[in-house]
Design an enzyme around this catalytic site. Structure first.
Site, mmCIF file in Angstrom:
data_model
loop_
_atom_site.group_PDB
_atom_site.id
_atom_site.type_symbol
_atom_site.label_atom_id
_atom_site.label_comp_id
_atom_site.label_asym_id
_atom_site.label_seq_id
_atom_site.Cartn_x
_atom_site.Cartn_y
_atom_site.Cartn_z
ATOM 1 N N TYR A 13 39.512 38.218 27.855
ATOM 2 C CA TYR A 13 39.437 37.281 28.758
ATOM 3 C C TYR A 13 39.357 35.801 28.276
ATOM 4 O O TYR A 13 39.142 34.765 28.981
ATOM 5 C CB TYR A 13 38.399 37.523 29.932
ATOM 6 C CG TYR A 13 38.602 38.986 30.576
ATOM 7 C CD1 TYR A 13 39.374 38.823 31.774
ATOM 8 C CD2 TYR A 13 37.968 40.113 30.217
ATOM 9 C CE1 TYR A 13 39.699 39.862 32.490
ATOM 10 C CE2 TYR A 13 38.433 41.010 31.168
ATOM 11 C CZ TYR A 13 39.139 41.221 32.146
ATOM 12 O OH TYR A 13 39.387 42.251 32.711
ATOM 13 N N TYR B 61 41.891 40.400 40.048
ATOM 14 C CA TYR B 61 40.444 39.940 40.478
ATOM 15 C C TYR B 61 39.954 39.263 39.264
ATOM 16 O O TYR B 61 38.576 38.819 39.708
ATOM 17 C CB TYR B 61 39.541 41.510 40.659
ATOM 18 C CG TYR B 61 39.119 42.113 39.610
ATOM 19 C CD1 TYR B 61 37.915 42.328 39.244
ATOM 20 C CD2 TYR B 61 40.055 42.800 38.656
ATOM 21 C CE1 TYR B 61 37.325 42.921 38.125
ATOM 22 C CE2 TYR B 61 39.405 43.442 37.547
ATOM 23 C CZ TYR B 61 38.009 43.383 37.236
ATOM 24 O OH TYR B 61 37.695 43.954 36.228
ATOM 25 N N ARG B 62 40.222 39.176 38.134
ATOM 26 C CA ARG B 62 39.643 38.372 37.440
ATOM 27 C C ARG B 62 40.881 38.446 36.143
ATOM 28 O O ARG B 62 41.648 39.207 35.891
ATOM 29 C CB ARG B 62 38.319 38.959 36.605
ATOM 30 C CG ARG B 62 38.106 39.909 36.156
ATOM 31 C CD ARG B 62 36.891 40.146 35.383
ATOM 32 N NE ARG B 62 36.690 41.225 34.629
ATOM 33 C CZ ARG B 62 35.421 41.784 33.699
ATOM 34 N NH1 ARG B 62 34.869 40.769 33.740
ATOM 35 N NH2 ARG B 62 35.570 43.088 33.621
#
Length: 515
Positions: free
Chosen positions: A87, A460-461
């Site tokens: 991420y 969602y992310r």
């Protein structure tokens, strides 16, 4: 990439002032430091590289840093431990920012009677696990697959785990937050000085603010309250494998009602054969680089490791008598279904520790899947949220696996079943030493987003490269949610210093740089 002009002279002055406030030894500005805080899974680690980092140890030092950043208009990028690989890791959205590294903040306060903990951002899952073991507390953690990160950071980013407490954000109860002007606030019952209920009652009085600081850049969380799971008497369950790709549909439709009814209280994650195999072997042991994985190769891998095309572990926690009854209910639900294998699992208090995330033990072995292609491995993921429905899951599988094939990537999905939704995590494994492969990653990610958006499914992310892209998919009423977020951002952070671009939320002074 998101970037804007950085006042390097201003940053140099700010860093000297920060060094005076927290100690010069905790200001990191060498080239080696900048590399250490970069995105280690990126094709180009310089694309989001910071100019340096500062590592405070107390909330007072955090406040001092934020006030100095305001004075010099310096952008900060907040991390808890910076271990959220896939991420962005420690790297900021805005290249040239200063990383605000909270990993030195490691205080732990446990209320064993009520099953709560108050942690600072630097506390890792291993730290908290060791604390519980050392003090022989009758409590269990819920841990993510790769557990080397921050307990607080994972909850704030809506990370998930494997036990009944696996929705980590839902277990947050009370925060301490430094606001962008350096002010300090406690949410919920913590707004009353010395309240014994800070980690016991979530709402507090008036508006509830805990979720406002999840995936946002509205403040710096310096303490986070979390509910922990009482140690159960037993953990029973089944490890279930199915043989064919199309078995996904009936498998989800069998598990979904059990999840909605609360018979299964954790979120089962259905993964394909590659999720298991990528931690057990390397691709080049089976096929030459650049060659596709044929069905015969997949069959050989599955046979060697005795794994289904899809596999899922389901568990239930609590008194043995209740769990044994639950096992019979679940077994009955699967009666007559074309199950390849349904292996019962059983742990009862007094048995040797099982040592898995299903029993709250932190692990890091899933990181091995980044080595699947060899070289300097890495991964990124796209994880849209869907209704829990077998037909929709099959459609998602067919469309998404076709895109993997189109872009020459190996299909690595999972479907995690919540009470009313499921999350389809699509891992893109890659070799950063393969230039041709790395050229395809960005276009492939964008193709996945476009495909899911057409079905009105949203992520969602996401990775720092795609925060604007994902925010743009939330398009109701001319992106009203984004406009609301920006109004809040401008009110709290007029200088735009805290994590600009986080989750697609840009301050007014950088908004024109939104990609």
């Amino acid at each position: 990439m998101n970037s804007t002009a950085i006042d390097t002279a201003g940053i140099a002055r700010a860093l000297r002032a920060m060094g005076s406030a927290i100690g010069a030894q905790y200001v990191f500005t060498t080239e080696e430091d900048r590399i250490a805080y970069s995105d280690h899974y990126s094709a180009d680690e310089t694309s989001h590289q910071p100019l340096g980092a500062v590592a405070p140890a107390t909330v007072e030092e955090v406040q001092a840093i934020i006030r100095i950043a305001n004075e010099h208009k310096v952008p900060l990028w907040t991390i808890s431990r910076g271990k959220n690989f896939g991420y962005g890791g420690s790297a900021p959205v805005v290249k040239g920012s200063i990383v605000l590294d909270l990993s030195r903040m490691k205080k732990i306060e446990v209320d064993a009677e009520n099953g709560t903990v108050l942690v600072e951002p630097g506390v890792s899952f291993f730290d908290l696990f060791d604390f519980i073991q050392e003090h022989k507390l009758p409590l269990w953690l819920s841990v993510p697959g790769n557990s080397w990160g921050s307990v607080a950071g994972n909850a704030l980013d809506r990370g998930v785990g494997y036990t009944t407490y696996g929705d980590h954000a839902a277990r947050i109860c009370g925060l301490e937050v430094v606001l962008p002007d350096g002010d300090l606030v406690r949410t919920g019952m913590g707004a009353m000085s010395g309240s014994p209920n800070w980690q016991l009652y979530k709402p507090g009085y008036g508006p509830s603010w805990d979720t406002m600081f999840c995936q946002s850049n509205f403040g710096v969380v310096t303490k986070l309250g979390l509910w922990l799971m009482p140690e159960p008497e037993s953990v029973l369950g089944f490890d279930i494998d199915v043989d064919k790709p199309e078995d996904l549909g009936w498998l989800i439709d069998t598990l979904a009602p059990l999840r909605r009814q609360g018979i299964i209280q954790q979120s089962p994650s259905i993964g394909n054969w590659l999720r298991a195999a990528a931690t057990l072997t390397l691709r080049d042991e089976w096929v030459e680089p650049g060659k596709p994985l044929t069905e015969s190769v997949i069959t050989a891998i599955r046979k060697k490791f005795n794994i289904g095309w899809w596999g899922v572990a389901v568990r239930w926690y609590g008194p043995l008598e209740i769990n044994e009854a639950t096992s019979r209910v679940v077994e009955k639900a699967f009666a007559g279904k074309p199950v390849m294998a349904m292996r019962p699992t059983r742990w009862v208090k007094g048995d040797a520790p099982e040592g898995s995330p299903a029993t709250g033990v932190p692990v890091t072995y899933p990181l091995a899947n980044a080595n699947w292609f060899g070289g300097r491995g890495g991964h990124v993921s796209y994880s849209p949220v869907l209704p829990v429905n077998g037909a929709l899951a099959l459609d998602q599988y067919r469309r998404t696996s076709a895109l993997y094939a189109e872009y020459g990537m190996d299909y690595h999905p999972s479907f995690a079943i919540g009470e009313r939704h499921m999350t389809n995590v699509n891992q893109l494994l890659f070799n950063r030493d393969d230039p041709d492969m790395m050229k395809r990653v960005d276009s492939f990610m964008r193709a996945l987003v476009k495909d899911a958006t057409a079905k009105r499914y949203a992520e969602y992310r996401t990775h720092i490269d795609y925060m604007d892209l994902i925010a743009d998919t939330f398009d109701f009423n001319n992106h009203a949610l984004r406009r609301l977020n920006e109004r809040v951002k401008d009110a709290l952070d007029p200088n735009g210093i805290l994590s600009p671009g986080k989750s697609g939320i840009w301050p007014a002074n950088r908004r024109e740089k939104r990609s």
